[in-house]
Write a protein that holds these residues in place. Sequence first.
Motif: not given
Length: 346
Positions: A241-265
């Motif tokens: 699993i990888v998390e989409y990040r806001n590179p400006i802050t180093g944190g989640p993409v938005m202050t209230t929402i985090g987002a991810y893409l994952q592989l179930i092998r």
Amino acid sequence: MSVDTTRSDETVHDDFYAELADNHYSPLWQLMGNLGPEAKTTLVPHIWRYEQARRLMVEAGEIVPLEDALRRVLGFRNPGCLPHQRTGATDTLWSALQLVLPGEVAPAHRHTPSALRFIVEGDGAYTVVNGQRVPMDEGDFLLTPNGHWHEHGHTGEGPMIWLDGLDSPLMSRLNQYIIEEDPECQEVDAPLPAAYGNGLFAKPWGEPEKVEQPLVYKLADALETIEYLRTREGDPFDDIIVEYRNPITGGPVMTTIGAYLQLIRPGVDTRAHRHTHSTVYHVVRGSGYSIVDGRRIDWTKGDTIAIPLWYEHSHHNPTGEDAILFSYTDKPAIDALGIGRIRPSE
């Protein structure tokens, strides 16, 4: 001192509570009965099948002109919602499909809820966010931060369908859901340099730019990262699993929402756990199933699954093909409030 013996204990009791109610008091001892040591919700795990949702979405395109709807959106309403609740897939997260047909433009508006788009199918569409025009390609993940003007258009062929995710139920509960409409299209600015948008450079003086964070994350980039991690040790609960990040802050993409893409092998069974944040999953590729609160939910490409807070869940891929899941969650908001908890199953 005389004692009034004409009133029964029951009458005294009823009169006391009636006086409290009439004068707008709430006795705490009457409010504690539904509380306990575990987080809970009336909402339930649920899956919306893309085959059905797409059919209804296309039918909406035939029946509902965009000028009447402004946004042709079919929200996923959790079956556990109470009749009076204005909510979505979970207590805090809205989930929906949106359709724009060739030649259509959904007019500009802005609102306090933060929004994301995951493109399910189609090409030739675009979104304009605070003057920045961004193409929308299948598998892309786009952002509309709160307070940003945004509109959508379609210059290609065939239907353009994407998954909408917002924190609008949370904003509604806070009485902070505010929206402004603008019938005019935005003036499109010069393209934002990628290095500037990705936080490699920053403007240290003057007024801030109208867009200060990346607006689009390409599926190919996320898949390349996942492929690099494929042979590494997977997360016990989410595999690769990888998390989409806001590179400006180093944190989640938005202050209230985090987002991810994952592989179930192929062949992987993840470990069950539960947590105080809720999650919406969308199946990008492949198929498999999840065990949620003891119930098996089979899923395949295009399906969307809501797992409200504190439901035990695990993911499984019994096939020989990769299963790719996109997900978004209210974890940033829950963690910011200091109430984030995760409990692995024994």
